[in-house]
Design a protein around this motif. Structure first.
Motif, PDB file in Angstrom:
ATOM      1  N   GLN A   1      -1.043 -42.226  98.620  1.00 27.34           N
ATOM      2  CA  GLN A   1      -1.691 -42.415  99.827  1.00 27.34           C
ATOM      3  C   GLN A   1      -1.496 -42.746 101.006  1.00 27.34           C
ATOM      4  OE1 GLN A   1      -6.400 -42.305  99.898  1.00 27.34           O
ATOM      5  NE2 GLN A   1      -5.774 -42.561  98.070  1.00 27.34           N
ATOM      6  N   GLY A   2      -0.213 -43.466 101.300  1.00 32.76           N
ATOM      7  CA  GLY A   2       0.710 -43.683 101.735  1.00 32.76           C
ATOM      8  C   GLY A   2       1.015 -45.739 101.880  1.00 32.76           C
ATOM      9  N   GLY A   3       1.712 -45.919 103.016  1.00 29.89           N
ATOM     10  CA  GLY A   3       2.291 -46.932 103.157  1.00 29.89           C
ATOM     11  C   GLY A   3       2.681 -48.189 101.724  1.00 29.89           C
TER      12      GLY A   3
ATOM     13  N   TYR B   1       1.234 -50.689  95.494  1.00 25.19           N
ATOM     14  CA  TYR B   1       1.636 -51.969  94.814  1.00 25.19           C
ATOM     15  C   TYR B   1       0.407 -52.444  94.473  1.00 25.19           C
ATOM     16  CZ  TYR B   1       6.666 -52.672  96.934  1.00 25.19           C
ATOM     17  OH  TYR B   1       8.543 -51.656  96.947  1.00 25.19           O
ATOM     18  N   HIS B   2      -0.089 -52.442  95.860  1.00 24.41           N
ATOM     19  CA  HIS B   2      -1.627 -53.212  95.210  1.00 24.41           C
ATOM     20  C   HIS B   2      -2.712 -52.443  93.910  1.00 24.41           C
ATOM     21  CE1 HIS B   2      -2.092 -54.855  98.990  1.00 24.41           C
ATOM     22  NE2 HIS B   2      -1.285 -54.172  99.512  1.00 24.41           N
ATOM     23  N   VAL B   3      -2.202 -50.800  93.680  1.00 24.04           N
ATOM     24  CA  VAL B   3      -3.510 -49.864  93.134  1.00 24.04           C
ATOM     25  C   VAL B   3      -2.255 -50.617  91.140  1.00 24.04           C
ATOM     26  CG1 VAL B   3      -3.404 -48.346  91.522  1.00 24.04           C
ATOM     27  CG2 VAL B   3      -3.535 -48.147  94.214  1.00 24.04           C
TER      28      VAL B   3
ATOM     29  N   GLY C   1       2.495 -60.024 102.242  1.00 22.76           N
ATOM     30  CA  GLY C   1       2.612 -59.968 103.516  1.00 22.76           C
ATOM     31  C   GLY C   1       4.459 -59.012 104.005  1.00 22.76           C
ATOM     32  N   PRO C   2       4.013 -57.902 104.516  1.00 23.64           N
ATOM     33  CA  PRO C   2       3.240 -57.230 105.941  1.00 23.64           C
ATOM     34  C   PRO C   2       2.871 -56.275 104.876  1.00 23.64           C
ATOM     35  CG  PRO C   2       5.525 -57.071 107.309  1.00 23.64           C
ATOM     36  CD  PRO C   2       5.901 -57.321 105.955  1.00 23.64           C
ATOM     37  N   THR C   3       1.152 -56.332 104.327  1.00 25.75           N
ATOM     38  CA  THR C   3       0.553 -55.402 103.335  1.00 25.75           C
ATOM     39  C   THR C   3       0.067 -54.721 103.968  1.00 25.75           C
ATOM     40  OG1 THR C   3       0.019 -54.838 100.963  1.00 25.75           O
ATOM     41  CG2 THR C   3      -0.545 -56.916 103.001  1.00 25.75           C
ATOM     42  N   ILE C   4      -0.298 -52.833 103.956  1.00 26.05           N
ATOM     43  CA  ILE C   4      -1.606 -52.636 104.394  1.00 26.05           C
ATOM     44  C   ILE C   4      -2.487 -52.970 103.736  1.00 26.05           C
ATOM     45  CG2 ILE C   4      -0.354 -50.149 104.069  1.00 26.05           C
ATOM     46  CD1 ILE C   4      -2.390 -49.900 101.634  1.00 26.05           C
TER      47      ILE C   4
ATOM     48  N   ASP D   1      -9.118 -50.214 103.348  1.00 29.10           N
ATOM     49  CA  ASP D   1     -10.197 -49.683 103.753  1.00 29.10           C
ATOM     50  C   ASP D   1     -10.902 -49.802 102.519  1.00 29.10           C
ATOM     51  OD1 ASP D   1     -10.847 -46.628 102.723  1.00 29.10           O
ATOM     52  OD2 ASP D   1      -8.402 -46.777 103.882  1.00 29.10           O
ATOM     53  N   PRO D   2     -12.844 -49.790 102.910  1.00 29.25           N
ATOM     54  CA  PRO D   2     -14.155 -49.968 101.470  1.00 29.25           C
ATOM     55  C   PRO D   2     -14.097 -48.423 100.681  1.00 29.25           C
ATOM     56  CG  PRO D   2     -14.777 -51.041 103.945  1.00 29.25           C
ATOM     57  CD  PRO D   2     -13.393 -50.225 104.059  1.00 29.25           C
ATOM     58  N   ILE D   3     -13.354 -47.398 101.396  1.00 31.34           N
ATOM     59  CA  ILE D   3     -13.521 -45.849 100.638  1.00 31.34           C
ATOM     60  C   ILE D   3     -12.223 -46.191  99.608  1.00 31.34           C
ATOM     61  CG2 ILE D   3     -13.454 -43.426 100.478  1.00 31.34           C
ATOM     62  CD1 ILE D   3     -14.993 -43.810 103.325  1.00 31.34           C
ATOM     63  N   THR D   4     -11.299 -46.565 100.334  1.00 28.72           N
ATOM     64  CA  THR D   4      -9.872 -46.713  99.205  1.00 28.72           C
ATOM     65  C   THR D   4     -10.436 -47.385  98.143  1.00 28.72           C
ATOM     66  OG1 THR D   4      -9.094 -45.611 101.209  1.00 28.72           O
ATOM     67  CG2 THR D   4      -7.247 -46.640  98.829  1.00 28.72           C
ATOM     68  N   GLN D   5     -10.448 -48.352  98.826  1.00 26.65           N
ATOM     69  CA  GLN D   5     -11.113 -49.020  97.053  1.00 26.65           C
ATOM     70  C   GLN D   5     -12.038 -49.315  96.380  1.00 26.65           C
ATOM     71  OE1 GLN D   5      -9.675 -52.932  97.463  1.00 26.65           O
ATOM     72  NE2 GLN D   5     -10.422 -51.970  94.691  1.00 26.65           N
ATOM     73  N   ARG D   6     -13.075 -48.847  96.833  1.00 25.29           N
ATOM     74  CA  ARG D   6     -14.279 -48.007  95.760  1.00 25.29           C
ATOM     75  C   ARG D   6     -13.353 -47.335  95.013  1.00 25.29           C
ATOM     76  NH1 ARG D   6     -17.517 -47.664 100.289  1.00 25.29           N
ATOM     77  NH2 ARG D   6     -17.533 -45.235 100.467  1.00 25.29           N
ATOM     78  N   GLU D   7     -12.053 -46.239  95.344  1.00 30.16           N
ATOM     79  CA  GLU D   7     -11.730 -45.183  95.019  1.00 30.16           C
ATOM     80  C   GLU D   7     -10.811 -45.895  93.327  1.00 30.16           C
ATOM     81  OE1 GLU D   7     -11.419 -41.356  98.010  1.00 30.16           O
ATOM     82  OE2 GLU D   7      -9.700 -42.953  97.241  1.00 30.16           O
ATOM     83  N   ILE D   8      -9.867 -46.890  93.854  1.00 36.66           N
ATOM     84  CA  ILE D   8      -9.150 -47.876  92.775  1.00 36.66           C
ATOM     85  C   ILE D   8      -9.984 -48.384  91.540  1.00 36.66           C
ATOM     86  CG2 ILE D   8      -8.026 -49.491  92.706  1.00 36.66           C
ATOM     87  CD1 ILE D   8      -7.065 -49.487  95.399  1.00 36.66           C
ATOM     88  N   ASP D   9     -11.466 -48.879  92.028  1.00 35.29           N
ATOM     89  CA  ASP D   9     -11.849 -49.728  91.317  1.00 35.29           C
ATOM     90  C   ASP D   9     -13.041 -48.341  90.405  1.00 35.29           C
ATOM     91  OD1 ASP D   9     -11.870 -51.985  93.127  1.00 35.29           O
ATOM     92  OD2 ASP D   9     -14.253 -51.829  93.729  1.00 35.29           O
ATOM     93  N   THR D  10     -13.004 -47.053  90.670  1.00 38.76           N
ATOM     94  CA  THR D  10     -13.797 -46.365  89.885  1.00 38.76           C
ATOM     95  C   THR D  10     -12.319 -46.341  88.744  1.00 38.76           C
ATOM     96  OG1 THR D  10     -15.009 -45.464  91.346  1.00 38.76           O
ATOM     97  CG2 THR D  10     -14.985 -43.979  90.153  1.00 38.76           C
ATOM     98  N   LEU D  11     -11.891 -45.532  89.407  1.00 39.95           N
ATOM     99  CA  LEU D  11     -10.342 -45.311  88.669  1.00 39.95           C
ATOM    100  C   LEU D  11      -9.738 -45.983  87.729  1.00 39.95           C
ATOM    101  CD1 LEU D  11      -8.430 -43.249  87.697  1.00 39.95           C
ATOM    102  CD2 LEU D  11      -6.703 -43.984  89.246  1.00 39.95           C
TER     103      LEU D  11
END
Length: 295
Positions: A247-249, A253-255, A273-276, A279-289
């Motif tokens: 999705q960008g940036g 790495y985070h995922v 850093g620097p790193t993105i 946002d809360p929606i993306t984090q919820r999507e990561i957590d679910t997956l």
């Protein structure tokens, strides 16, 4: 290369950091064992390792830590490209001295130069080392097939190329048609087009290191002629992670680090850093997956 021709799945190790942002060698060792147990063909330290954020001491630290813990079980590839020829040569010689089995060298691209200058860059590195060199073709610094063939013929150690220039599948096909007799072709870009690349002549991939078993099974099934089975494994395990990370940036790495934490392989998902900011929606999507994949 001690283990012979490199082909298959060669994951690029993420770098685990502790809470203070220091390299976490214990987690790195766990990550190495996790990948080797999955049957990978080799391991790499490269852009996916955040190596561009390391100082020279840290470059040597991670190279030595990986080589020492791998203990010859699989070949180790170290990325030693730089924006200056002398610096790339320094990195390359250091990696060889520390025990790397191969080097992956990206062309200089901060201030782009022509094919003749890029050739001299690789020729200088090639003359200063005695281990295989993997050319790295990326969107910021494409390596055209004609140049790749020239380098393979003029540089005794240039024997591989990792293709990542968009459109990747087209570039793999073009590279295979032009250079497969002098270079072994790997795919990259997280392994997103692994199956498509193999159909077009790639002999391996260098993905992230959080799902080595799925990548190895995909490779094994494809090599056995079971394309449908390879696709099933890929789609069920790999596709959603790569799609989410794209999705960008530097979100990949985070995922991938969060997945490795969830699996108990590394201790923290810290990204330097620097790193993105996620946002809360993306984090919820990561957590679910991750909850789905880690069960």
């Amino acid at each position: 290369m001690a283990a012979g021709k490199l082909r298959g799945v060669v994951p690029i190790l993420i770098t685990p950091f502790d809470e203070q942002g220091r390299i976490d060698v214990d987690s790195l060792q766990n990550l190495i064992d996790f990948n080797i147990a999955a049957g990978v063909a080799g391991l790499g330290v490269a852009l996916g390792s955040e190596i561009f954020k390391f100082n020279e001491a840290e470059r040597d630290l991670i190279t030595k830590a990986v080589v020492d813990h791998v203990k010859g079980r699989v070949p180790v590839v170290i990325n030693t490209g730089a924006h200056g020829t002398d610096l790339a040569l320094q990195y390359s010689r250091s990696a060889e001295v520390l025990g790397a089995d191969a080097l992956m060298v990206i062309p200089p691209h901060f201030m782009p130069v022509g094919a003749a200058e890029i050739a001299r860059y690789y020729q200088t590195i090639d003359s200063g080392v005695g281990i295989p060199i993997i050319l790295q073709d990326i969107p910021q610094a494409p390596v055209p097939p004609a140049l790749a063939v020239r380098l393979a013929k003029e540089c005794s150690n240039v024997t591989y190329i990792k293709v990542e220039t968009i459109p990747i599948t087209t570039k793999v096909a073009e590279m295979a048609a032009a250079a497969s007799d002098v270079l072994t072709i790997f795919g990259g870009a997280g392994g997103t087009y692994f199956i498509e690349e193999m159909r077009r002549g790639a002999e391996g991939t260098m993905p992230f290191c959080s799902q080595p078993a799925a990548f190895v099974e995909t490779w094994n099934r494809f090599q056995a002629g079971d394309e449908a089975g390879a696709r099933q494994v890929f789609d069920a395990n790999i596709m959603a992670i790569n799609r989410l990370g794209a999705q960008g940036g530097d979100l990949p790495y985070h995922v991938h680090k969060q997945l490795l934490v969830k699996l108990g392989v590394i201790r923290t998902a810290h990204v330097r850093g620097p790193t993105i900011t996620i946002d809360p929606i993306t984090q919820r999507e990561i957590d679910t997956l991750l909850a789905q994949l880690a069960t």
